[in-house]
Design an enzyme around this catalytic site. Structure first.
Site, PDB file in Angstrom:
ATOM      1  N   SER A   1       0.784  -1.237   0.000  1.00 18.98           N
ATOM      2  CA  SER A   1       0.000   0.000   0.000  1.00 18.98           C
ATOM      3  C   SER A   1       0.817   1.288   0.000  1.00 18.98           C
ATOM      4  CB  SER A   1      -0.966   0.016   1.190  1.00 18.98           C
ATOM      5  OG  SER A   1      -2.084  -0.802   0.928  1.00 18.98           O
TER       6      SER A   1
ATOM      7  N   LYS B   1       0.235   3.713  -2.777  1.00 19.83           N
ATOM      8  CA  LYS B   1      -0.778   4.768  -2.768  1.00 19.83           C
ATOM      9  C   LYS B   1      -0.141   6.157  -2.753  1.00 19.83           C
ATOM     10  CE  LYS B   1      -4.534   2.079  -0.661  1.00 19.83           C
ATOM     11  NZ  LYS B   1      -3.986   0.724  -0.493  1.00 19.83           N
TER      12      LYS B   1
ATOM     13  N   SER C   1      -5.977   3.432   4.304  1.00 20.50           N
ATOM     14  CA  SER C   1      -5.436   2.661   3.190  1.00 20.50           C
ATOM     15  C   SER C   1      -6.540   1.982   2.380  1.00 20.50           C
ATOM     16  CB  SER C   1      -4.435   1.604   3.696  1.00 20.50           C
ATOM     17  OG  SER C   1      -3.578   1.181   2.668  1.00 20.50           O
TER      18      SER C   1
END
Length: 434
Positions: free
Chosen positions: A123, A126, A180
């Protein structure tokens, strides 16, 4: 990927200042390094101080990194092992397989472990989505979440956005960076991707990675959920994080502790509150934000930043295990180490956005782009189907060869002139800058 031969290595050696080459301090073997990692290091390279971690799922084999991509930011960074400034104390032992500590403002890379080694992002990808889409999307615009946005891996992280729900884009950003949310990532990529939707958003992410100089980063999903051919490096993450922290909206979002997701009366969905998953904010004095990540393939990944004494540092780490310390705690230990170094300590630097493209177009720009210590004060913040770095690394490799050939020719000319009788030339005057 094509492998560049001795001419590139020679050119790189000529273009990088001697002050940035590995020093005796960086060649010392550190206690606690894993024998497996030491076994694949080049001769004389110090292994990283990794804490032995439990056996994990075998990682997906990454592509081969070309020499030009590994030299971005300085020749000393092109190692799978540890690179430290002269006389620097040993960094804390962590389980991360690669990491970088860098200065967000000057761009100095303070140290690292395998800075250009490929890893899987999870993640923390991102952040690339944020760097790409924050300038494109109006935070006050209200949008509708679709079924396509909610098509995420079952059990993966989500904010709790409702299909058909109407939300301000700012709310979706908070869901992305605090919790997230993978559905939030899908929505933002779709909204910023133009006529091609999510596919266009992913393409824009890869274009932004190239612009930032992140030659080893290739996005396949907007959220960081695993996808074949999706990779990054600790160095690339530092470039991406620096771009994010240059954006005031990102700084505000990533430092937000709690946020409220509004009710959706038409869908009978109540409002609810979300909290920031980045524990560095609550437990590290001066923390200014970051991003956590985890998948079975990537293991634990982390990006965190903090400010102390007017100095802002960022830490990026990949492939960590958490038997005793979570990702943010390993990041905090490395930040402490970085803040303990002198302000002028550096083993390389973060290149500025667009710098490598300009260097490829102008042969004289190759040296500042690849020389680790050059231009710290001035450092600013293709086709996507190929492996990351293939097209840009070839361009930079050609620049290196040309630059090396020019330097060799000048040195040979100078030597030839020195051997001639006084007053004789080789068809012209000796250049003033030789």
């Amino acid at each position: 990927m094509r492998t560049w031969g001795p001419p590139v290595a020679l050119a790189a050696a000529l273009l990088v200042p001697a002050s940035m080459l590995p020093t005796p301090a960086t060649a010392a073997t550190r206690a606690g390094a894993s024998a497996a990692r030491a076994g694949r290091l080049p001769a004389g390279a110090p292994p990283c101080p990794n804490v032995p971690a439990p056996a994990t799922r075998p990682p997906q084999p990454p592509p081969a990194a070309g020499p030009a991509a590994r030299a971005v930011g300085g020749a000393a960074l092109a190692t799978a092992g540890l690179v430290l400034p002269p006389a620097a104390p040993a960094p804390p032992a962590v389980t991360a397989t690669s990491w970088v500590v860098a200065d967000l403002d000057s761009g100095a890379v303070l140290g690292g472990c395998g800075p250009h080694e490929y890893g899987v992002p999870a993640s923390v990808q991102k952040l690339l989505l944020a760097a790409t889409m924050l300038p494109r999307l109006d935070p006050d615009r209200e949008v509708t979440v679709t079924a396509e946005d909610l098509a995420i891996e079952p059990g993966s992280s989500a904010v709790g956005l409702a299909e058909g729900g109407r939300y301000r884009i700012e709310t979706i950003w908070l869901g992305l960076l605090l919790k997230s949310g993978n559905e939030a990532a899908n929505a933002l990529a779709r909204l910023g991707g133009g006529p091609d939707g999510t596919a266009g958003g992913i393409r824009a992410m890869n274009e932004e990675a190239r612009r930032l100089g992140a030659l080893q980063t290739h996005a396949v999903t907007p959220s960081g959920l695993d996808g074949a051919g999706q990779f990054t490096s600790a160095y690339d993450l530092a470039l991406i994080a620096r771009a994010c922290f240059a954006d005031p909206a990102f700084r505000r979002y990533t430092a937000t502790r709690t946020a409220r997701i509004p009710a959706q009366p038409a869908l009978r969905e109540k409002a609810f509150e979300i909290q920031n998953d980045n524990m560095l904010l609550d437990h590290y004095p001066g923390a200014i934000g970051g991003k956590t990540g985890f998948t079975d393939l990537a293991r634990h990944t982390y990006v965190g930043a903090a400010e102390r004494g007017g100095r802002r540092l960022v830490v990026t780490l990949l492939g960590a295990e958490t038997p005793t310390q979570r990702g943010w705690q390993q990041g905090a230990a490395l930040l402490d180490w970085g803040f303990g170094l002198p302000r002028d300590a550096a083993v390389g630097r973060l290149v500025g956005p667009g710098e490598l493209d300009r260097a490829a177009a102008t042969p004289t720009g190759a040296a500042p782009a690849l020389a680790g210590g050059a231009g710290l004060a001035g450092a600013g913040s293709a086709a996507t189907g190929a492996w990351p770095g293939t097209v840009p690394s070839i361009a930079v490799g050609v620049v290196l060869v040309v630059g090396g050939a020019v330097l060799l020719a000048r040195r040979r000319r100078h030597a030839a002139l020195a051997a001639l009788p006084p007053g004789t030339t080789l068809g012209g005057a000796i250049p003033d800058d030789d």
